[in-house]
Design a protein around this motif. Sequence first.
Motif, PDB file in Angstrom:
ATOM      1  N   UNK A  19     -55.219 -35.219 -12.953  1.00 51.91           N
ATOM      2  CA  UNK A  19     -53.701 -35.541 -13.697  1.00 51.91           C
ATOM      3  C   UNK A  19     -53.187 -34.111 -14.280  1.00 51.91           C
ATOM      4  N   UNK A  20     -54.079 -33.188 -14.449  1.00 51.47           N
ATOM      5  CA  UNK A  20     -53.521 -31.870 -14.998  1.00 51.47           C
ATOM      6  C   UNK A  20     -52.965 -31.096 -13.342  1.00 51.47           C
ATOM      7  N   UNK A  21     -53.534 -31.575 -12.201  1.00 55.62           N
ATOM      8  CA  UNK A  21     -53.506 -30.842 -10.978  1.00 55.62           C
ATOM      9  C   UNK A  21     -52.242 -31.475 -10.056  1.00 55.62           C
ATOM     10  N   UNK A  22     -51.981 -32.828 -10.351  1.00 56.92           N
ATOM     11  CA  UNK A  22     -51.030 -33.351  -9.315  1.00 56.92           C
ATOM     12  C   UNK A  22     -49.853 -33.887  -9.915  1.00 56.92           C
ATOM     13  N   UNK A  23     -48.782 -34.079  -9.564  1.00 59.67           N
ATOM     14  CA  UNK A  23     -47.856 -34.939  -9.948  1.00 59.67           C
ATOM     15  C   UNK A  23     -47.124 -35.747  -8.758  1.00 59.67           C
ATOM     16  N   UNK A  24     -46.727 -36.983  -9.134  1.00 58.01           N
ATOM     17  CA  UNK A  24     -46.227 -37.866  -8.060  1.00 58.01           C
ATOM     18  C   UNK A  24     -44.538 -37.533  -8.027  1.00 58.01           C
ATOM     19  N   UNK A  25     -44.236 -37.598  -6.814  1.00 57.59           N
ATOM     20  CA  UNK A  25     -42.563 -37.528  -6.599  1.00 57.59           C
ATOM     21  C   UNK A  25     -41.815 -38.801  -6.723  1.00 57.59           C
ATOM     22  N   UNK A  26     -40.629 -38.972  -6.614  1.00 59.74           N
ATOM     23  CA  UNK A  26     -39.932 -40.294  -6.810  1.00 59.74           C
ATOM     24  C   UNK A  26     -40.113 -41.037  -5.703  1.00 59.74           C
ATOM     25  N   UNK A  27     -40.565 -40.409  -4.454  1.00 60.99           N
ATOM     26  CA  UNK A  27     -40.899 -41.353  -3.298  1.00 60.99           C
ATOM     27  C   UNK A  27     -42.213 -41.604  -3.120  1.00 60.99           C
ATOM     28  N   UNK A  67     -51.515 -35.853   3.960  1.00 57.15           N
ATOM     29  CA  UNK A  67     -51.799 -37.496   3.943  1.00 57.15           C
ATOM     30  C   UNK A  67     -53.111 -38.037   4.249  1.00 57.15           C
ATOM     31  N   UNK A  68     -54.042 -37.122   4.789  1.00 59.58           N
ATOM     32  CA  UNK A  68     -55.466 -37.492   4.902  1.00 59.58           C
ATOM     33  C   UNK A  68     -55.991 -37.539   3.447  1.00 59.58           C
ATOM     34  N   UNK A  69     -55.592 -36.740   2.570  1.00 60.34           N
ATOM     35  CA  UNK A  69     -56.034 -36.573   1.105  1.00 60.34           C
ATOM     36  C   UNK A  69     -55.347 -37.533   0.162  1.00 60.34           C
ATOM     37  N   UNK A  70     -54.280 -38.163   0.450  1.00 62.27           N
ATOM     38  CA  UNK A  70     -53.553 -38.752  -0.358  1.00 62.27           C
ATOM     39  C   UNK A  70     -54.198 -40.223  -0.881  1.00 62.27           C
ATOM     40  N   UNK A  71     -55.006 -40.830  -0.195  1.00 62.90           N
ATOM     41  CA  UNK A  71     -55.509 -41.874  -0.689  1.00 62.90           C
ATOM     42  C   UNK A  71     -56.638 -41.862  -1.704  1.00 62.90           C
ATOM     43  N   UNK A  72     -57.367 -40.633  -1.738  1.00 63.64           N
ATOM     44  CA  UNK A  72     -58.328 -40.249  -2.404  1.00 63.64           C
ATOM     45  C   UNK A  72     -57.655 -39.808  -3.819  1.00 63.64           C
ATOM     46  N   UNK A  73     -56.569 -39.096  -3.518  1.00 67.27           N
ATOM     47  CA  UNK A  73     -56.085 -38.517  -4.901  1.00 67.27           C
ATOM     48  C   UNK A  73     -55.413 -39.646  -5.723  1.00 67.27           C
ATOM     49  N   UNK A  74     -54.770 -40.578  -5.050  1.00 65.59           N
ATOM     50  CA  UNK A  74     -54.215 -41.693  -5.760  1.00 65.59           C
ATOM     51  C   UNK A  74     -55.165 -42.311  -6.512  1.00 65.59           C
ATOM     52  N   UNK A  75     -56.219 -42.406  -5.827  1.00 72.75           N
ATOM     53  CA  UNK A  75     -57.569 -43.454  -6.619  1.00 72.75           C
ATOM     54  C   UNK A  75     -57.874 -42.644  -7.842  1.00 72.75           C
ATOM     55  N   UNK A  76     -57.761 -41.548  -7.694  1.00 71.77           N
ATOM     56  CA  UNK A  76     -58.177 -40.704  -9.012  1.00 71.77           C
ATOM     57  C   UNK A  76     -57.140 -40.904 -10.049  1.00 71.77           C
TER      58      UNK A  76
END
Length: 64
Positions: free
Chosen positions: A11-19, A52-61
């Motif tokens: 949560x300190x390293x990543x932010x979600x965009x509007x899309x 996109x290959x890492x997206x699923x892993x990070x969304x799980x975190x």
Amino acid sequence: MPKVKTNSAAKKRFKLTGTGKIKRKHAFHSHILTKKTTKQKRNLVHAAVVDSTDERRIKALLNV
């Protein structure tokens, strides 16, 4: 059922965009900047989108 905790490091390293994409910062911009060119340092300032290959892993975190 207990609450599912968000990974604190993520949560300190990543932010979600509007899309729904995930933004990240570039590495190699925190120290030892004297040997890096101005152009290299300038290009590291801008945020990047997680692949996109890492997206699923990070969304799980992030429990998204």
